[in-house]
Design a protein around this motif. Structure first.
Motif, mmCIF file in Angstrom:
data_model
loop_
_atom_site.group_PDB
_atom_site.id
_atom_site.type_symbol
_atom_site.label_atom_id
_atom_site.label_comp_id
_atom_site.label_asym_id
_atom_site.label_seq_id
_atom_site.Cartn_x
_atom_site.Cartn_y
_atom_site.Cartn_z
ATOM 1 N N HIS A 1 50.057 33.370 47.049
ATOM 2 C CA HIS A 1 48.622 33.774 47.018
ATOM 3 C C HIS A 1 48.051 33.482 45.441
ATOM 4 C CE1 HIS A 1 49.106 35.223 50.990
ATOM 5 N NE2 HIS A 1 47.537 35.361 51.030
ATOM 6 N N LEU A 2 48.960 33.652 44.422
ATOM 7 C CA LEU A 2 48.569 33.450 43.097
ATOM 8 C C LEU A 2 48.639 32.017 42.822
ATOM 9 C CD1 LEU A 2 50.858 36.154 41.233
ATOM 10 C CD2 LEU A 2 48.146 35.900 41.351
ATOM 11 N N LEU B 1 39.505 35.296 42.971
ATOM 12 C CA LEU B 1 39.776 36.729 42.853
ATOM 13 C C LEU B 1 40.437 37.336 43.958
ATOM 14 C CD1 LEU B 1 36.808 37.751 40.516
ATOM 15 C CD2 LEU B 1 39.099 37.216 39.671
ATOM 16 N N ASN B 2 40.128 36.934 45.203
ATOM 17 C CA ASN B 2 40.415 37.910 46.225
ATOM 18 C C ASN B 2 41.855 37.413 46.515
ATOM 19 O OD1 ASN B 2 37.900 39.266 46.818
ATOM 20 N ND2 ASN B 2 37.093 37.412 47.952
ATOM 21 N N SER B 3 42.311 36.215 46.575
ATOM 22 C CA SER B 3 43.766 35.881 46.556
ATOM 23 C C SER B 3 44.486 36.286 45.645
ATOM 24 C CB SER B 3 43.632 34.264 46.492
ATOM 25 O OG SER B 3 45.040 33.932 47.100
ATOM 26 N N ALA B 4 44.031 36.558 44.204
ATOM 27 C CA ALA B 4 44.841 36.999 43.396
ATOM 28 C C ALA B 4 45.083 38.546 43.472
ATOM 29 C CB ALA B 4 44.148 36.864 41.892
ATOM 30 N N ALA C 1 45.440 35.115 35.167
ATOM 31 C CA ALA C 1 46.478 35.286 34.354
ATOM 32 C C ALA C 1 46.982 36.486 34.302
ATOM 33 C CB ALA C 1 45.990 34.683 32.915
ATOM 34 N N ARG C 2 46.373 37.556 34.245
ATOM 35 C CA ARG C 2 47.035 39.128 34.154
ATOM 36 C C ARG C 2 47.792 39.294 35.520
ATOM 37 N NH1 ARG C 2 42.121 43.089 32.309
ATOM 38 N NH2 ARG C 2 44.105 44.461 32.766
ATOM 39 N N CYS C 3 46.823 38.660 36.656
ATOM 40 C CA CYS C 3 47.803 38.822 37.729
ATOM 41 C C CYS C 3 48.962 38.176 37.868
ATOM 42 C CB CYS C 3 46.793 38.526 39.087
ATOM 43 S SG CYS C 3 45.529 39.606 39.580
ATOM 44 N N TRP C 4 49.210 37.018 37.478
ATOM 45 C CA TRP C 4 50.482 36.357 37.228
ATOM 46 C C TRP C 4 51.486 37.250 36.331
ATOM 47 C CZ3 TRP C 4 52.830 32.975 40.193
ATOM 48 C CH2 TRP C 4 52.002 31.972 40.741
ATOM 49 N N GLU D 1 53.896 27.105 42.588
ATOM 50 C CA GLU D 1 54.840 27.753 43.094
ATOM 51 C C GLU D 1 56.260 27.723 42.470
ATOM 52 O OE1 GLU D 1 53.779 29.517 47.564
ATOM 53 O OE2 GLU D 1 54.320 27.276 47.548
ATOM 54 N N SER D 2 56.433 26.315 42.107
ATOM 55 C CA SER D 2 57.718 26.103 41.365
ATOM 56 C C SER D 2 57.843 26.471 39.943
ATOM 57 C CB SER D 2 57.856 24.408 41.318
ATOM 58 O OG SER D 2 56.825 23.720 40.652
ATOM 59 N N LEU D 3 56.786 27.137 39.328
ATOM 60 C CA LEU D 3 56.889 27.414 38.030
ATOM 61 C C LEU D 3 57.620 28.846 37.739
ATOM 62 C CD1 LEU D 3 53.094 26.735 36.973
ATOM 63 C CD2 LEU D 3 55.053 25.347 36.396
ATOM 64 N N ILE D 4 57.732 29.604 38.824
ATOM 65 C CA ILE D 4 58.598 30.915 38.914
ATOM 66 C C ILE D 4 59.016 31.093 39.920
ATOM 67 C CG2 ILE D 4 56.311 31.959 39.528
ATOM 68 C CD1 ILE D 4 58.862 33.285 36.956
#
Length: 589
Positions: free
Chosen positions: A253-254, A232-235, A295-298, A347-350
Motif C-alpha cells: 500500500h505504501l 494519503l488513504n493508501s499510506a 515519506a513519514r509513513c515509509w 516494493e523492491s526498495l525494501i
C-alpha cells in the motif's frame, strides 16, 4: 399504453435544469445566500414530484397496461425523492431530507433489483446510511450500508444492466450502458468507503481495513480517484497493516501511495498555461506536503520492521508467533491492487521479511534515513515545530533499534549517544512552556539513552583487567547526563511543594515513578574514591529509592506492574543505610 415521448421530454428538461443548478450554478451563489441554487432546484423537483404523482394516479386509474407505465413513473418519482433528500441534507434540513430518502426507498423497495430502480434505491439507502454515520449512529448506518451491499450483489447475479434516470427518459436507442454501469459501480464504491469508516468507529478494524482497501482498489480500476486523497488513504491504511505485523501488505500500500503521488507530480509539472502561477504554486505546495507525509509513513514502516524483528529475537512471545502465523495464512490476493498497477519498482526498495542480522537491519536503516531526510525537507522547525519534533524522535528511535542489532559494544554506545543527541537537539530547540509534552518525551528518552550507555560502559569496566581513571570519569559523566534529564522530567510533573500535579494519567504516573527508580540506580552506580562524594551519592540514591517506594503506595494503580522494581527498592532502602554507616566510619578514621 406507452408514455408519450413529449411527456418524458418535459420531465427530463425540468430534472436536468435542477441538476445543473446543484452541480454548476451553485458554485457561483453569493456568500450571504449560499443555498440559493439548491432552493431553486428543490422547488423545481417538488413541482416535478407533484406532476408525477398526478400522472401516476391517472395511469393507475386507467390500468391500461401491464404496470409498465406506473413503474416508470414510480422510478422517476423515486429519483426525484432521492435528489430532494440530498438537497435537504445539504441545506441542513435533516429530518425532511431523511423523510424524502425514505419515501424514495418505499416507492421502489419491492422492485429494488430491477434495472430501472436499482440506482435510485442504492443511492437513497447510501445517503441515509451516510446521514446516520455523520451523526455517529454507526449501528444504524451499518445496517443501511449493508443493505446497499446486499442489493449490489443480488443485482450482479443477474445479467441485467443498471439504468440511470437519463436512460429512463430516453428511447431504447439512447440508453448509455457504460455510463449507467459506472454510476451503479460508483454507488457501491461509495458504500465501501463509508463501510470502512463505520467499521472503524465500531472497533472492527480488520473489516474497516478490508473495505478501505476495496475502496482504493475499485477507485484505481475505475480511474475515479483523486491522487492526493488516494495516496494519503493508501499510506494511512499501511499503518494498520504495520500494527498487525503484515509488512508485505503495508509495503504494497505504501508502494501504491508512492506511485500515485509520483504520477501526480509528473502531471502538475507538465501543466500548460491553463492555470495561474499562484495555482501552480499551490499545487506544488500540496504535493510537497503530502509527499512528506508518505515519506513519514515509509519511515514508520522501516522502524516498525526493526522493532518487530527485535521483539521476535528478544523474546519468544507465543501469542505474537500465533498472530504472525495467522497473518501468513491470509489470502495473498485479499489486499492486492490490480496486476496492471506497476508497484514492483517501489516494493523492491525494501524487504518485508524480519531482520535476523546486523546486515539485514543496516539495509532498513539506510532506507529509513532516506525517507526521514525527505520528510525533513518539508517539515521545518521554524514553521512546523511539532511535526519536525516527531521526525527527530524517529531518528532517535532508529538508533535505539540499530543498537540492538550491533554486536560491538563500542558501536552500541555510539548509537545510543546519537539517540541521546537527537533528543537533546529538540530540548535546545523547544521551549517547555509551549511544547511541554514533547520536552517530557525528550527528557525521558535522553535519560534512557544515557542509561543504556552506562550499562555498556559498566560491562566493559567490569571485564577490564586494569580500568583507568578516564573510564571512571566517562561513567560518572554519563550518569550525570542521565540524572540531569530524569530530574527535569520529574520536575515537570511536580508542584512547588514537591507533590505530583493533579490529573496525570496512569501511564504518565508509571513513567514518573520509573524516573525515581532510575535516579536511585544512577546515583548508586557513580564511582569515586572520594569518601565524601561516595556518601553523597549513596544518600541521593537512598532518597530516590525511598521516594519511589513511598509514591508507589500512593499511586497503587500505576505501580501494579512495578512489583519487581518495588522489591529491589525495598532491599536497597534497607541496604543503603548500612553502606552509608560504613562510609561514615571510614571518614571518621
Amino acid at each position: 399504453m406507452v408514455i408519450p415521448k413529449e411527456i418524458l421530454t418535459d420531465y427530463k428538461e425540468i430534472y436536468e435544469k435542477a441538476v445543473k443548478l446543484v452541480n454548476e450554478e451553485s458554485k457561483n451563489d453569493p456568500a450571504d445566500d449560499p443555498y440559493k441554487s439548491h432552493y431553486t432546484a428543490r422547488d423545481l423537483l417538488l413541482q416535478m414530484k407533484e406532476m408525477l404523482k398526478n400522472s401516476l394516479a391517472s395511469v393507475l386509474a386507467e390500468e391500461a397496461d401491464d404496470g409498465k407505465d406506473d413503474l416508470v413513473y414510480q422510478v422517476i418519482q423515486a429519483f426525484v425523492c432521492r435528489d430532494l433528500g440530498r438537497i435537504y441534507l445539504f441545506t441542513e434540513e435533516t429530518s425532511t431530507g431523511e423523510a424524502s430518502l425514505r419515501e424514495c426507498i418505499d416507492l421502489i423497495k419491492g422492485k429494488k433489483t430491477r434495472p430501472e430502480a436499482v440506482i435510485a434505491y442504492m443511492g437513497a439507502v447510501n445517503e441515509l446510511g451516510i446521514a446516520y454515520a455523520n451523526r455517529m449512529e454507526y449501528k444504524q448506518s451499518l445496517e443501511l450500508l449493508s443493505e446497499v451491499e446486499t442489493c449490489y450483489r443480488e443485482f450482479n447475479k443477474s445479467e441485467n444492466k443498471a439504468m440511470s434516470i437519463t436512460d429512463i427518459f430516453g428511447t431504447p436507442e439512447e440508453i448509455e450502458v457504460d455510463k449507467s454501469t459506472k454510476e451503479f459501480e460508483s454507488l457501491y464504491t461509495l458504500c465501501c468507503f463509508y463501510l470502512a469508516q463505520v467499521y472503524g468507529h465500531l472497533g472492527e478494524l480488520e473489516k474497516s481495513a478490508q473495505y478501505c482497501h476495496m475502496t482504493l482498489k475499485r477507485q484505481y480500476s475505475a480511474q475515479t480517484y483523486e491522487p492526493i486523497d488516494f495516496a494519503l488513504n493508501s499510506a494511512t491504511l499501511s499503518q494498520y497493516f504495520i500494527g498487525q505485523n503484515m509488512f508485505k501488505e503495508a509495503r504494497h500500500h505504501l508502494a501504491a501511495a508512492t506511485l500515485i503521488i509520483a504520477e501526480y507530480e509528473s502531471k502538475i509539472s507538465h501543466m500548460d498555461n491553463s492555470i495561474s502561477e499562484q495555482e501552480c504554486q499551490d499545487l506544488q505546495e500540496t504535493f510537497k506536503h503530502r509527499y512528506a507525509d508518505v515519506a513519514r509513513c515509509w519511515s514508520k514502516y522501516g522502524l516498525a520492521l526493526l522493532a518487530a524483528s527485535k521483539e521476535r529475537l528478544f523474546n519468544d512471545d507465543d501469542e505474537k508467533l500465533i498472530t504472525d502465523a495467522k497473518n501468513l495464512q491470509i489470502d495473498s490476493n485479499k489486499y492486492c491492487f490490480p496486476p496492471d498497477m506497476p508497484l514492483e519498482n517501489y516494493e523492491s526498495l525494501i524487504s518485508c521479511d524480519y531482520c535476523l542480522t546486523f546486515d539485514d537491519a543496516k539495509e532498513v536503516y539506510h532506507f529509513v534515513i532516506k525517507w526521514l531526510d525527505q520528510a525533513k525537507e518539508y517539515y521545518k522547525p521554524d514553521f512546523e515545530a511539532s511535526e519536525y519534533a516527531k521526525i527527530i524522535k524517529d531518528f532517535a528511535e532508529l538508533y535505539e533499534q540499530m543498537a540492538f542489532f550491533e554486536e560491538d559494544p563500542s558501536n552500541q554506545s555510539k548509537m545510543q549517544k546519537r539517540r541521546a543527541k537527537y533528543y537533546e537537539e529538540l530540548l535546545e530547540l523547544l521551549n517547555p512552556s509551549f511544547y511541554l509534552n514533547i520536552c517530557r518525551e525528550c527528557w525521558y528518552g535522553a535519560g534512557l539513552s544515557y542509561c543504556a550507555i552506562l550499562d555498556i560502559k559498566l560491562d566493559c569496566f567490569k571485564s577490564s583487567a586494569s580500568p583507568n581513571p578516564q573510564e571512571l570519569h566517562k561513567i560518572n559523566q554519563v550518569c550525570q547526563h542521565a540524572i540531569k534529564h530524569f530530574k527535569s522530567f520529574i520536575q515537570s510533573y511536580t508542584e512547588k511543594d514537591g507533590s505530583l500535579k493533579a490529573n496525570i494519567d496512569v501511564d504518565e504516573q508509571k513513567t514518573w515513578l520509573y524516573s525515581h527508580f532510575h535516579l536511585g540506580r544512577l546515583h548508586y552506580k557513580m564511582i569515586t574514591p572520594d569518601q565524601k562524594l561516595q556518601l553523597e551519592n549513596l544518600s541521593n540514591s537512598l532518597k530516590y529509592y525511598k521516594a519511589f517506594t513511598e509514591e508507589c503506595v500512593k499511586l497503587a494503580e500505576a505501580s501494579k506492574s512495578l512489583q519487581a522494581e518495588i522489591g529491589v527498592c525495598r532491599e536497597m532502602v534497607n541496604l543503603l543505610p548500612i553502606k552509608m554507616s560504613n562510609v561514615r566510619k571510614r571518614l571518621e578514621k
